[in-house]
Design an enzyme around this catalytic site. Structure first.
Site, mmCIF file in Angstrom:
data_model
loop_
_atom_site.group_PDB
_atom_site.id
_atom_site.type_symbol
_atom_site.label_atom_id
_atom_site.label_comp_id
_atom_site.label_asym_id
_atom_site.label_seq_id
_atom_site.Cartn_x
_atom_site.Cartn_y
_atom_site.Cartn_z
ATOM 1 N N TYR A 158 31.435 42.604 -3.884
ATOM 2 C CA TYR A 158 30.866 41.923 -4.846
ATOM 3 C C TYR A 158 30.400 43.014 -6.124
ATOM 4 O O TYR A 158 30.405 42.752 -7.176
ATOM 5 C CB TYR A 158 29.819 40.812 -4.443
ATOM 6 C CG TYR A 158 29.287 39.818 -5.585
ATOM 7 C CD1 TYR A 158 30.256 38.765 -6.014
ATOM 8 C CD2 TYR A 158 27.918 39.987 -5.668
ATOM 9 C CE1 TYR A 158 29.542 37.922 -6.869
ATOM 10 C CE2 TYR A 158 27.413 38.885 -6.649
ATOM 11 C CZ TYR A 158 28.306 38.252 -7.251
ATOM 12 O OH TYR A 158 27.813 37.221 -8.140
ATOM 13 N N LYS A 162 31.499 43.485 -9.726
ATOM 14 C CA LYS A 162 30.408 42.977 -10.781
ATOM 15 C C LYS A 162 30.062 44.406 -11.776
ATOM 16 O O LYS A 162 29.811 44.185 -12.874
ATOM 17 C CB LYS A 162 29.115 42.287 -10.153
ATOM 18 C CG LYS A 162 29.354 40.808 -9.812
ATOM 19 C CD LYS A 162 30.106 39.973 -10.770
ATOM 20 C CE LYS A 162 30.108 38.354 -10.453
ATOM 21 N NZ LYS A 162 30.872 37.570 -11.187
HETATM 22 P P1 NAD Z 1 29.477 28.473 -7.693
HETATM 23 O O1 NAD Z 1 30.183 28.975 -6.374
HETATM 24 O O2 NAD Z 1 28.728 27.367 -7.649
HETATM 25 O O3 NAD Z 1 30.820 28.700 -8.867
HETATM 26 C C1 NAD Z 1 31.630 29.409 -8.853
HETATM 27 C C2 NAD Z 1 33.185 28.725 -9.647
HETATM 28 O O4 NAD Z 1 33.899 29.669 -9.779
HETATM 29 C C3 NAD Z 1 33.327 27.215 -8.891
HETATM 30 O O5 NAD Z 1 33.840 26.293 -9.915
HETATM 31 C C4 NAD Z 1 34.625 27.891 -8.366
HETATM 32 O O6 NAD Z 1 35.568 26.901 -8.129
HETATM 33 C C5 NAD Z 1 35.313 28.716 -9.404
HETATM 34 N N1 NAD Z 1 36.214 29.702 -8.896
HETATM 35 C C6 NAD Z 1 36.393 30.549 -7.782
HETATM 36 N N2 NAD Z 1 37.533 31.020 -7.564
HETATM 37 C C7 NAD Z 1 38.115 30.635 -8.764
HETATM 38 C C8 NAD Z 1 39.532 31.167 -9.264
HETATM 39 N N3 NAD Z 1 40.257 31.959 -8.385
HETATM 40 N N4 NAD Z 1 39.870 30.579 -10.189
HETATM 41 C C9 NAD Z 1 39.081 29.867 -11.153
HETATM 42 N N5 NAD Z 1 37.939 29.403 -10.523
HETATM 43 C C10 NAD Z 1 37.557 29.935 -9.368
HETATM 44 O O7 NAD Z 1 28.717 29.703 -7.997
HETATM 45 P P2 NAD Z 1 27.795 30.151 -9.180
HETATM 46 O O8 NAD Z 1 26.563 30.704 -8.743
HETATM 47 O O9 NAD Z 1 27.930 29.178 -10.336
HETATM 48 O O10 NAD Z 1 28.527 31.452 -9.863
HETATM 49 C C11 NAD Z 1 29.155 31.562 -11.302
HETATM 50 C C12 NAD Z 1 29.401 33.122 -11.574
HETATM 51 O O11 NAD Z 1 28.009 33.448 -11.772
HETATM 52 C C13 NAD Z 1 30.070 33.842 -10.668
HETATM 53 O O12 NAD Z 1 30.805 34.772 -11.158
HETATM 54 C C14 NAD Z 1 28.827 34.582 -9.897
HETATM 55 O O13 NAD Z 1 29.224 35.843 -9.329
HETATM 56 C C15 NAD Z 1 27.938 34.690 -10.940
HETATM 57 N N6 NAD Z 1 26.551 34.884 -10.659
HETATM 58 C C16 NAD Z 1 25.791 33.942 -9.750
HETATM 59 C C17 NAD Z 1 24.571 34.205 -9.277
HETATM 60 C C18 NAD Z 1 23.866 33.032 -8.678
HETATM 61 O O14 NAD Z 1 22.714 33.540 -8.243
HETATM 62 N N7 NAD Z 1 24.195 31.895 -8.219
HETATM 63 C C19 NAD Z 1 23.888 35.365 -9.588
HETATM 64 C C20 NAD Z 1 24.690 36.322 -10.261
HETATM 65 C C21 NAD Z 1 26.009 35.972 -10.654
#
Ligand code: NAD
Length: 250
Positions: A158, A162
């Site tokens: 990851y 990222k």
């Molecule tokens: P989440 O798991 O709630 O949502 C992730 C979304 O991505 C879901 O809707 C899922 O269906 C979709 N997804 C996964 N694989 C996919 C694919 N192959 N094609 C299309 N869609 C796909 O997670 P989140 O926390 O909402 O994360 C959203 C983004 O933010 C991600 O890129 C994550 O890495 C990033 N992020 C999250 C956090 C956190 O603390 N939650 C922190 C930093 C970055």
């Protein structure tokens, strides 16, 4: 009605059925944009997001696609263009984690995470850049992570994906800037979504201790920054990484 910040714009948000993607899709719509909601599974969640957007008086179109697959990412962008007739904003939000310590990390865990988080953003950006170049206007916003800036034990895949996304953002910003397309990354910290709900308590505690503002972030707090980058107020910002992390990484 007064002109809104994103009036007349069309945005595609990947992984928009829940979490940060859902908040971004809704915030774009609340600012006046029509939105293509990409999802990969859980169609009913995506339908609910579309219904919320339509209740705001905006158009929402659903499209199922696995962004890690180039053909599906191309179809997503083509469908956005044929549905709305234009494409102004791309938010590469789809992401997954497959945590394991380095010595135990399986090839599949590495590939899956890099393919969705990094390759997915490349696939969608390559497809979306074409119409944006033609239009001489575009906004691409990549959802990276503080983990890409600081690393994290158990997340080599990851963190690499990222961090890779940040390099990708800068290269794309250089290539597309002359065509009036900005490319920026947002690096969220520890945000309350399903992705973080599953973390072991010890890890949650360790991460929380680093947050200067003393609390987790909400998806809406990331979404508001994405909206800012998508609109006119951010027209002179490109190739940047904006942390939205309560001061986790200084
Ligand atoms: P989440 O798991 O709630 O949502 C992730 C979304 O991505 C879901 O809707 C899922 O269906 C979709 N997804 C996964 N694989 C996919 C694919 N192959 N094609 C299309 N869609 C796909 O997670 P989140 O926390 O909402 O994360 C959203 C983004 O933010 C991600 O890129 C994550 O890495 C990033 N992020 C999250 C956090 C956190 O603390 N939650 C922190 C930093 C970055």
């Amino acid at each position: 009605m007064a002109k809104m910040y994103l009036s007349g714009k069309v945005g595609v948000v990947t992984g928009a059925s829940r979490g940060i993607g859902r908040a971004v899709a809704k915030a774009l719509a609340a600012s006046g944009a029509d939105v293509m909601i990409n999802y990969v599974s859980r169609a009913e969640d995506a339908l609910a997001v579309a219904a919320e957007i339509e209740s705001m008086g905006r158009r929402a179109v659903l499209f199922q696609a696995d962004v890690s697959r180039p053909d599906e990412a191309n179809n997503l962008i083509e469908n956005a263009l044929s549905s709305f007739g234009r494409l102004d904003i791309l938010v590469n939000n789809a992401g997954i984690t497959r945590d394991a310590l380095l010595l135990r990390m399986k090839d599949e865990d590495w590939d899956a995470v890099v393919n969705v988080n990094l390759r997915g953003a490349f696939n969608c950006t390559r497809a979306a850049a074409r119409p944006m170049v033609k239009a001489r206007w575009g906004r691409i916003i990549n959802i990276s992570s503080v983990i890409g800036l600081m690393g994290n034990a158990g997340q080599a895949n990851y963190a690499a994906a990222k961090a890779g996304l940040i390099g990708f953002t800068k290269a794309a910003a250089r290539e597309l800037g002359p065509r009036n397309i900005t490319v920026n990354a947002v690096a969220p910290g520890f945000i309350r979504t399903e992705m973080t709900a599953g973390l072991p308590e010890g890890v949650k505690e360790r991460l929380s201790e680093r947050i200067i503002l003393g609390r987790l972030g909400e998806p809406e707090e990331v979404a508001e920054v994405v909206v800012f980058l998508a609109g006119d107020a951010a027209r002179y910002i490109t190739g940047q990484v904006l942390s939205v992390d309560g001061g986790m990484v200084l």
